[in-house]
Design an enzyme around this catalytic site. Structure first.
Site, PDB file in Angstrom:
ATOM      1  N   GLY A 188      35.008 -11.820 -39.134  1.00 17.68           N
ATOM      2  CA  GLY A 188      33.611 -12.245 -39.175  1.00 17.68           C
ATOM      3  C   GLY A 188      33.391 -13.586 -39.848  1.00 17.68           C
ATOM      4  O   GLY A 188      32.309 -14.150 -39.754  1.00 17.68           O
TER       5      GLY A 188
ATOM      6  N   CYS B  24      25.907   0.360  -6.486  1.00 19.31           N
ATOM      7  CA  CYS B  24      26.909   1.405  -6.720  1.00 19.31           C
ATOM      8  C   CYS B  24      26.312   2.640  -7.398  1.00 19.31           C
ATOM      9  O   CYS B  24      27.015   3.606  -7.650  1.00 19.31           O
ATOM     10  CB  CYS B  24      28.072   0.861  -7.550  1.00 19.31           C
ATOM     11  SG  CYS B  24      27.672   0.646  -9.289  1.00 19.31           S
TER      12      CYS B  24
ATOM     13  N   CYS C  26      24.850  -4.104 -11.159  1.00 22.27           N
ATOM     14  CA  CYS C  26      25.699  -4.207 -12.337  1.00 22.27           C
ATOM     15  C   CYS C  26      25.982  -5.676 -12.632  1.00 22.27           C
ATOM     16  O   CYS C  26      26.278  -6.452 -11.723  1.00 22.27           O
ATOM     17  CB  CYS C  26      27.044  -3.517 -12.093  1.00 22.27           C
ATOM     18  SG  CYS C  26      26.906  -1.755 -11.864  1.00 22.27           S
TER      19      CYS C  26
ATOM     20  N   CYS D  51      31.368  -2.840 -10.658  1.00 24.73           N
ATOM     21  CA  CYS D  51      30.539  -2.445  -9.514  1.00 24.73           C
ATOM     22  C   CYS D  51      31.414  -2.291  -8.257  1.00 24.73           C
ATOM     23  O   CYS D  51      31.329  -1.300  -7.545  1.00 24.73           O
ATOM     24  CB  CYS D  51      29.463  -3.504  -9.295  1.00 24.73           C
ATOM     25  SG  CYS D  51      28.086  -2.947  -8.295  1.00 24.73           S
TER      26      CYS D  51
END
Lengths: 268, 287
Positions: free
Chosen positions: B30, B242, B264, B270
């Site tokens: 981080g 889909c 998607c 997808c």
């Protein structure tokens, strides 16, 4: 850190403790070859209001900056509850600065976040010390807006939309929300018209009494000092030239400069 | 593969410099590690940071996948994939499962990642505090002291103004309880995938000269309030191609009369579902 609802910031009037809250000895700060302030020493007990007066350039703000940790001091000791601030690590000092101390700037724009709402301004210190409950933060902010006589319905307005007096009161609310012990104020009534000043002074007096605050207030307005301060320190050219009880200093000034200062006040 | 270039475009010294930054970033999850970002043969904002990280990580055996907002076939993805085909000669794929290194812009693939994979993010602005505190010196100090109250001021503002946390992408996260990190502008739908992920996640910001990283299985928590908890949101619909109901969806305007469809955002996911026989509202042969 405790984050249960309303837990962290409900510290009531502090228990009176033995010894001064703040003890300053031989404090000095130079700006190159020029003196910012030199050899300043005083003590401050809980619940006491100390006024610092003097003309512009006399080192009042430098002194306040050193006390608040905004400026590094060159010499001397600042003991807060027996601990030397100049030796304290930065994280600890920051934590103190947002829990036990408060700093009220002359210009509310310096002390407020102008881009966020009044509620967020008041809530910032709470969130900084770990408050994570939105409802509780908002309730505390609403309560504090009421205490400084701002309509709680304006909690979602930005400070920009507030008048100068309201901004100053908002700044005070934002600072006092964590129940500090020590408040430093730099000309809190500067730039406000007299009726607004009077209301603000009333409010400050009430909060000081109610919360048992120790206050250091820098001002060039002797009337403000007379009204708020228990004790007074007069500064000139970076040095303290006279100190004592407010009434004593103002009614029976000893130093030549203090006499000049007192006699320069315009009478209405 | 083009002649005259080092493998994967960057010279050895540059790769060494970037790898050092990557190792440091992995060691301090981080934390934003500065690195000497190079000019790349593409404009800033097109993934110069991600490309440099990818170039520093690639080995000849790698299989590369590049996605842009989940899609393998958009300009950014196609040009970066071609760049590495030409300069590194590595194999490329569009299948998430087959890839060993995935460079992504603003999405995490739907398919679960594995320990054998590296995910490289393109990052425009790595500093989560930037729009709250403009001074770089001050933001660094705030990170050093873990002084993150300001982050919650932003979330407070969201709730005060919109009634809920309206931040929907680049949603700030707390990494291992220490550093607050901007996960690059992925939708907050993807935030839960950041934590406890088996793959290595690397973030490169070219213009800002910063690299940060999440090692595998890192603890990542999205910031929130107790009474307004974090929510991974997506459009309330199913994919029209889909039929997937759990994937992140793009909304596509289909005509001038208010017609729209959802599909998607992850094209590979997808396509895989369609190949397996799943049908959506607009599929051929659907009722």
């Amino acid at each position: 850190m405790e984050s249960a609802q309303g837990r962290i910031w409900t510290r009531k009037k502090p228990e009176p403790e033995a010894g001064p809250l703040l003890l300053v000895e031989g404090l000095g700060k130079a700006w190159g070859a020029r003196i910012g302030c030199a050899d300043v020493g005083f003590d401050l007990y809980p619940g006491e209001v100390l006024g610092i007066v003097g003309e512009s350039g006399s080192g009042k703000s430098t002194l306040l900056g050193c006390l608040a940790g905004h400026l590094p001091a060159d010499a001397g000791r600042i003991l807060y509850r027996g601990r030397d601030l100049r030796m304290m690590a930065e994280p600890e000092r920051r934590h103190l600065a947002r829990t036990e101390w408060a700093f009220v700037h002359q210009n509310p724009r310096d002390g407020l976040r102008m881009g966020v709402t009044a509620g967020a301004n008041v809530g910032e210190r709470l969130m900084a010390v770990g408050a994570r409950h939105y409802g509780a933060i908002r309730a505390t902010a609403t309560d504090w807006l009421g205490r400084v006589e701002i309509d709680p319905a304006r909690i979602d307005d930005r400070p920009r939309a507030f008048s100068g007096g309201m901004q100053q009161r908002l700044q005070i609310a934002r600072n006092l929300v964590t129940g500090p012990r020590l408040v430093l104020m730099d000309e809190p009534t500067g730039g406000l018209d007299v009726s607004v000043q009077a209301r603000l002074l009333d409010l400050l007096r009430e909060l000081v009494r109610e919360m048992g605050l120790a206050v250091i207030i820098v001002t060039h307005d002797l009337a403000v000092a007379r009204l708020l301060a228990d004790r007074l320190m007069v500064m000139k050219d970076g040095r303290v030239i006279e100190a004592g009880l407010t009434d004593q200093v103002l009614d029976d000034p000893q130093a030549a400069y203090t006499q000049l200062l007192v006699s320069s006040v315009l009478q209405v | 593969m083009s002649e005259g270039y080092s493998f994967a475009y960057l010279d050895a010294a540059t790769k060494r410099m970037i790898r050092r930054a990557l190792l440091k970033a992995l060691a301090i999850p981080g934390y934003q590690v500065p690195f000497a970002s190079r000019e790349m043969p593409m404009p800033y904002g097109w993934g110069t940071g991600g490309v440099q990280v990818t170039a520093a990580c690639l080995i000849p055996e790698d299989v590369l996948k590049v996605i842009d907002q989940g899609a393998d076939d958009t300009t950014n993805a196609v040009s970066i994939r071609r760049f590495f085909e030409r300069t590194a000669g590595v194999a490329t794929t569009t299948h998430t499962q087959d890839a060993t290194l995935i460079q992504t812009r603003h999405r995490i693939p739907e398919a679960a990642l594995t320990e054998a994979q590296i995910l490289v993010f393109q990052v425009p602005i790595p500093e989560p505090l930037r729009f709250l505190e403009p001074r770089e010196a001050e933001t660094r100090r705030m990170h050093a002291l873990a002084d993150y109250g300001l982050m919650h001021v932003k979330l407070y503002e969201d709730i005060a103004r919109h009634g809920a946390i309206a931040t929907s992408y680049a949603y700030p996260v707390l990494v291992e309880g220490r550093h607050v990190m901007d996960p690059s502008p992925i939708p907050k739908f993807d935030n839960p995938k950041l934590g406890d992920c088996p793959a290595i996640q690397l973030f490169g910001a070219g213009r800002e000269c910063r690299i940060h990283a999440l090692p595998p299985y890192t603890r990542v928590v999205s910031l929130d309030f107790e009474d307004h908890p974090f929510e991974a949101t997506k459009a309330e619909a199913a994919c029209d191609l889909c039929g997937a109901e759990t994937s992140y969806l793009d909304e596509v305007i289909t005509d001038d009369a208010g017609g729209r469809m959802f599909c998607c955002s992850d094209t590979d996911f997808c396509a895989g579902r369609r190949a397996a026989g799943h049908l959506g509202r607009l599929s051929e042969g659907a009722a």
